[in-house]
Design an enzyme around this catalytic site. Structure first.
Site, mmCIF file in Angstrom:
data_model
loop_
_atom_site.group_PDB
_atom_site.id
_atom_site.type_symbol
_atom_site.label_atom_id
_atom_site.label_comp_id
_atom_site.label_asym_id
_atom_site.label_seq_id
_atom_site.Cartn_x
_atom_site.Cartn_y
_atom_site.Cartn_z
ATOM 1 N N HIS A 93 0.841 -1.214 0.000
ATOM 2 C CA HIS A 93 0.000 0.000 0.000
ATOM 3 C C HIS A 93 0.869 1.255 0.000
ATOM 4 O O HIS A 93 0.567 2.239 -0.674
ATOM 5 C CB HIS A 93 -0.878 0.048 1.261
ATOM 6 C CG HIS A 93 -1.887 -1.045 1.365
ATOM 7 N ND1 HIS A 93 -1.856 -1.995 2.355
ATOM 8 C CD2 HIS A 93 -2.967 -1.322 0.604
ATOM 9 C CE1 HIS A 93 -2.881 -2.811 2.214
ATOM 10 N NE2 HIS A 93 -3.566 -2.438 1.159
ATOM 11 N N GLN B 115 -8.950 -7.859 -9.962
ATOM 12 C CA GLN B 115 -9.606 -6.619 -9.526
ATOM 13 C C GLN B 115 -9.251 -5.473 -10.479
ATOM 14 O O GLN B 115 -10.109 -4.686 -10.879
ATOM 15 C CB GLN B 115 -9.175 -6.292 -8.096
ATOM 16 C CG GLN B 115 -9.645 -4.942 -7.607
ATOM 17 C CD GLN B 115 -9.513 -4.784 -6.097
ATOM 18 O OE1 GLN B 115 -10.369 -5.212 -5.363
ATOM 19 N NE2 GLN B 115 -8.444 -4.158 -5.638
ATOM 20 N N SER C 114 -2.335 -8.078 3.440
ATOM 21 C CA SER C 114 -2.816 -7.910 4.817
ATOM 22 C C SER C 114 -3.135 -9.266 5.432
ATOM 23 O O SER C 114 -3.103 -9.441 6.642
ATOM 24 C CB SER C 114 -4.081 -7.053 4.843
ATOM 25 O OG SER C 114 -3.835 -5.827 4.204
HETATM 26 O O1 PAF Z 1 -8.206 -4.029 -2.825
HETATM 27 C C1 PAF Z 1 -8.877 -3.618 -1.855
HETATM 28 O O2 PAF Z 1 -8.347 -3.354 -0.787
HETATM 29 C C2 PAF Z 1 -10.384 -3.444 -2.004
HETATM 30 O O3 PAF Z 1 -10.920 -4.409 -2.842
HETATM 31 C C3 PAF Z 1 -10.771 -2.022 -2.473
HETATM 32 C C4 PAF Z 1 -10.230 -1.724 -3.853
HETATM 33 C C5 PAF Z 1 -10.276 -0.999 -1.478
HETATM 34 C C6 PAF Z 1 -12.305 -1.913 -2.548
HETATM 35 O O4 PAF Z 1 -12.890 -2.143 -1.311
#
Ligand code: PAF
Length: 294
Positions: free
Chosen positions: A37, A153, A186
């Site tokens: 992140h 995603q 995580s």
């Molecule tokens: O990847 C993530 O942490 C989640 O899927 C996101 C993109 C924040 C959407 O809740």
């Protein structure tokens, strides 16, 4: 760094920044921040005037038997890390703020979800697309940054943005790895000591798969990956797949990119990883070098 909890305050802040001509980089997260992140935040810092990070564990993207309740959370730690990484705003709404009532409208994803995680996590990507639709409207980012560990995603989010004409550029960023190759996540905190020791084999299997693919077809490569993971880890292999990217369909020679992806379930953690490569199927070896699966 300022912390905003309400949608109205967030929108007011962004309007002011945009009026002053500042561009907005956005890193949506569910918290429990790790170096992956932080690298997205650093990239955002380099590419936009202000960086907004959101922390929201989105109930809509968890199935009834998934880990919503026990998803790791530590706001104080996250706040410190986001500030150190240079975030300007931390958007931290609670569930009532984001979903004051059962939604009247949700987003339904029609493609790119029949394979990989989408196959077993029914409704997961609908939940992701729904919350991101809200977050993009709230934050109005110029650019949004996502880790490619969740490559499916990223494929879905690109589809969402293209189909609904969101004026935001989606930037997929390389997966951050521990020194032994394990993709940062995580959920790695759920691994037992023994599982953590063997978890580097996930990335090993992806690297081996790249060389297997020069002589084996995609099905044979998948079989070899499964065998390798079963021999080297105590986890249960959920899938090993070679597909086109970003469409996530069985690969053909014309595809430009391929994804090799896996999911392995350990006692308390389900881990995913992948590599995205140029299509090497057309360069496969001669008859003599043919793959032997056993
Ligand atoms: O990847 C993530 O942490 C989640 O899927 C996101 C993109 C924040 C959407 O809740």
């Amino acid at each position: 760094m300022i912390i905003l909890n309400s949608i109205q305050d967030m929108q007011k802040y962004i309007l002011q920044e945009k009026t002053e001509g500042n561009s907005v980089g956005f890193v949506p997260t569910m918290g429990y921040l790790h170096e992956g992140h932080l690298s997205l935040m650093e990239r955002a810092k380099n590419e936009a005037d202000i960086v907004v990070v959101s922390i929201f564990v989105n109930p809509l993207q968890f199935g009834p038997n998934e880990d919503f309740d026990r998803y790791p959370r530590d706001f104080e730690r996250d706040k410190k890390l986001a500030e150190e990484a240079g975030a300007d705003v931390l958007f931290y709404p609670d569930t009532k703020e984001m979903y004051p009532d059962k939604p009247v409208v949700t987003v339904s994803v029609n493609r790119r979800t029949d394979a990989l995680c989408g196959k077993s996590r029914t409704g997961h990507f609908d939940g992701v697309a729904t919350v991101l639709t809200k977050l993009f409207h709230i934050v109005s980012p110029d650019k949004a940054f996502f880790g490619l560990k969740d490559a499916q995603q990223v494929a879905v989010v690109r589809g969402l943005v293209d189909d609904f004409n969101f004026p935001v550029e989606i930037i997929g960023c390389e997966t951050k790895r521990e020194s032994d190759g394990l993709a940062m996540s995580s959920r790695n905190v759920y691994l037992s000591e023994e599982e953590r020791k063997e978890a580097h084999h996930l990335y090993q299997s992806l690297q081996k798969a790249q060389s297997w693919l020069s002589n084996c077809d995609s099905g044979e490569t998948e079989e070899k990956m499964i065998k390798y993971l079963e021999e080297h880890t105590a986890g249960t292999v959920e899938y090993c797949k070679v597909l086109s990217y970003p469409e996530l369909l069985p690969p053909v020679k014309d595809d430009k990119k391929l994804i090799i992806a896996l999911s392995v379930r350990f006692s308390k953690a389900r881990l995913i990883d992948n590599v995205i490569i140029d299509n090497i199927l057309e360069k496969q070896g001669s008859e003599e070098e043919k793959c032997s699966v056993i």
